[in-house]
Design a protein around this motif. Structure first.
Motif, PDB file in Angstrom:
ATOM      1  N   GLY A   3      32.498  46.913  42.090  1.00 42.77           N
ATOM      2  CA  GLY A   3      32.548  46.330  43.422  1.00 42.77           C
ATOM      3  C   GLY A   3      32.193  47.325  44.513  1.00 42.77           C
ATOM      4  O   GLY A   3      32.360  48.530  44.354  1.00 42.77           O
ATOM      5  N   LEU A   4      31.684  46.812  45.615  1.00 40.82           N
ATOM      6  CA  LEU A   4      31.380  47.628  46.785  1.00 40.82           C
ATOM      7  C   LEU A   4      31.991  46.969  48.007  1.00 40.82           C
ATOM      8  O   LEU A   4      31.890  45.751  48.179  1.00 40.82           O
ATOM      9  CB  LEU A   4      29.871  47.747  46.989  1.00 40.82           C
ATOM     10  CG  LEU A   4      29.088  48.731  46.122  1.00 40.82           C
ATOM     11  CD1 LEU A   4      27.598  48.555  46.376  1.00 40.82           C
ATOM     12  CD2 LEU A   4      29.500  50.153  46.416  1.00 40.82           C
ATOM     13  N   LEU A   5      32.603  47.770  48.846  1.00 39.19           N
ATOM     14  CA  LEU A   5      33.148  47.242  50.084  1.00 39.19           C
ATOM     15  C   LEU A   5      32.033  47.119  51.119  1.00 39.19           C
ATOM     16  O   LEU A   5      31.279  48.061  51.348  1.00 39.19           O
ATOM     17  CB  LEU A   5      34.241  48.168  50.628  1.00 39.19           C
ATOM     18  CG  LEU A   5      35.569  48.185  49.864  1.00 39.19           C
ATOM     19  CD1 LEU A   5      36.509  49.217  50.477  1.00 39.19           C
ATOM     20  CD2 LEU A   5      36.216  46.798  49.896  1.00 39.19           C
ATOM     21  N   ILE A   6      31.909  45.950  51.714  1.00 41.70           N
ATOM     22  CA  ILE A   6      30.925  45.750  52.774  1.00 41.70           C
ATOM     23  C   ILE A   6      31.519  46.266  54.081  1.00 41.70           C
ATOM     24  O   ILE A   6      32.612  45.841  54.477  1.00 41.70           O
ATOM     25  CB  ILE A   6      30.552  44.260  52.920  1.00 41.70           C
ATOM     26  CG1 ILE A   6      29.961  43.736  51.614  1.00 41.70           C
ATOM     27  CG2 ILE A   6      29.574  44.068  54.064  1.00 41.70           C
ATOM     28  CD1 ILE A   6      29.638  42.259  51.645  1.00 41.70           C
ATOM     29  N   PRO A   7      30.858  47.199  54.745  1.00 40.26           N
ATOM     30  CA  PRO A   7      31.376  47.686  56.031  1.00 40.26           C
ATOM     31  C   PRO A   7      31.637  46.529  56.990  1.00 40.26           C
ATOM     32  O   PRO A   7      30.909  45.532  56.998  1.00 40.26           O
ATOM     33  CB  PRO A   7      30.246  48.592  56.540  1.00 40.26           C
ATOM     34  CG  PRO A   7      29.524  49.024  55.305  1.00 40.26           C
ATOM     35  CD  PRO A   7      29.610  47.863  54.360  1.00 40.26           C
TER      36      PRO A   7
END
Length: 429
Positions: free
Chosen positions: A397-401
């Motif tokens: 997963g990647l956190l969206i700014p």
């Protein structure tokens, strides 16, 4: 400093005119008439010089007297106001992260520099300028952000429908104000062809069209600065430096090779491409023959006829054999791109975006022949801009700014067009 057209060297203009016109009336790209190397003493102490001073020394000769020293320094200060970290990936392999600007892509540099140059040129008049730009992904977002709210400037961005990522599309289509997005039924090359045709259309002369693609010298030139920034971090390794650029329209690598002409001691450049392999084939057989554009996971590089390659050829007097001494180009598939992303993540937990992964592959291929070199590849955009691909490949997963998430929640504003006549009608009204 004057600039000449690459299709007619007798046509020469100053920096201001080159920026405002974008391309010459004959359709040629502008190229500086002089490239004077910086003093070797300056290159030697780069690691003791701050980035803003480096950028000023590199850029000032190309601006000449078109912008006074104080104003140019202010433009540079605002352009290079974020970090350009060099991150170790493996032994003698590094990446230059170019995604720490406001739209998380390397094109923030050129867009910010050009927007501020244009604001300076328009400071005392009411001349209205229309920025007409084609994007394969990141250019549009960077240009939209860089020119948002700039006095007397309208921005019209053409992008290929369904061929940019959702985040990239949001960065083009949700800003409003003086930014307009045209969604083209076709490829990036179709978008770029429309832009070039509009510049040569006499019916549109009153619109004061200019471009913020890397065909414009104010977009192209400042990109050479971060090659200096990277070199100063790595100059004490004692090994030759090989630099690999993921390459689509070839503006970025062309700027790096201009930096080399200024005296920056980069041993070799690698243009790493996806399946759109016009330049690798040209280096192999001497025939420049673009094919139909192929869609790939590294969509910002889906360019089959790169505009800026002619500038690279001009740097080497169109001598292919001389060019090949300093320049290689390799093509890689989506499968190879995925394997590279997975491999690097598994080994060192570093997340490459699909474009950076292509650059990494090009570097790996060249370093196999030169194991005693230091290698640098460019990470040109934040992996979050290719969220679906990254999550699919890496199961991570990647956190969206927050700033991007807020943008994606806004309604999309775009107009669908199918051909040049529809673009022309839009611009005339």
């Amino acid at each position: 400093m004057n600039y000449y057209s690459l299709t007619n060297k007798q046509h020469r203009v100053g920096f201001r005119e080159a920026v405002l016109q974008s391309i010459a009336p004959d359709g040629g790209l502008y190229f500086p008439e002089q490239i004077t190397p910086l003093p070797a003493s300056f290159i030697k102490v780069l690691n003791k010089t701050d980035n803003l001073n480096i950028a000023y020394r590199a850029l000032a000769p190309f601006i000449g007297d078109a912008i006074p020293e104080k104003e140019l320094q202010q433009i540079i200060d605002e352009t290079f106001s974020f970090d350009f970290p060099v991150v170790p990936i493996a032994k003698d392999i590094y990446t230059l992260e170019l995604f720490h600007g406001p739209t998380l892509a390397f094109k923030d540099v050129g867009a910010r520099f050009m927007s501020r140059c244009l604001a300076y040129f328009n400071r005392d008049n009411n001349r209205r300028t229309t920025i007409l730009v084609a994007t394969s992904g990141d250019t549009g977002g960077a240009v939209a952000n860089g020119f948002l709210g700039i006095k007397n400037v309208d921005v019209v961005v053409l992008y290929p429908s369904g061929k940019v990522s959702p985040i990239q599309e949001a960065q083009l289509t949700t800003l409003g104000q003086n930014i307009r997005a045209l969604e083209v039924q076709g490829s990036f090359d179709d978008c770029q062809a429309m832009v070039k045709k509009a510049f040569q259309d006499s019916d549109l002369k009153t619109k004061n069209l200019t471009s913020a693609n890397s065909i414009n010298v104010a977009r192209w030139l400042p990109q050479m600065c971060y090659f200096f920034f990277a070199y100063k971090v790595l100059q004490d390794t004692g090994k030759p430096l090989y630099v690999s650029c993921p390459s689509g329209n070839f503006g970025n690598i062309g700027a790096g090779m201009l930096a080399k002409q200024l005296g920056l001691p980069i041993a070799h450049f690698i243009a790493a491409t996806n399946a759109n392999d016009t330049v690798p084939r040209y280096l192999d057989n001497g025939i420049y023959q673009p094919k139909a554009t192929i869609s790939t996971v590294s969509n910002a590089m889906d360019v089959s006829d790169p505009s800026n390659f002619i500038r690279i050829q001009e740097l080497y007097a169109h001598d292919r054999e001389q060019l090949k001494k300093d320049f290689s180009s390799y093509t890689f598939s989506d499968i190879e791109t995925r394997i590279a992303m997975e491999s690097v993540f598994q080994k060192v937990q570093y997340i490459m975006d699909p474009h950076g992964a292509v650059g990494y592959l090009g570097l790996q291929k060249k370093l196999a022949e030169h194991p005693n070199a230091t290698g640098l590849f460019l990470e040109t955009a934040h992996p979050v801009k290719f969220l679906d691909t990254v999550q699919s490949y890496l199961n991570h997963g990647l956190l969206i700014p927050l700033s991007l998430q807020e943008m994606m929640d806004k309604p999309k504003q775009s107009i669908l067009i199918r051909n040049y006549e529809e673009l022309k009608d839009y611009l005339r009204h």
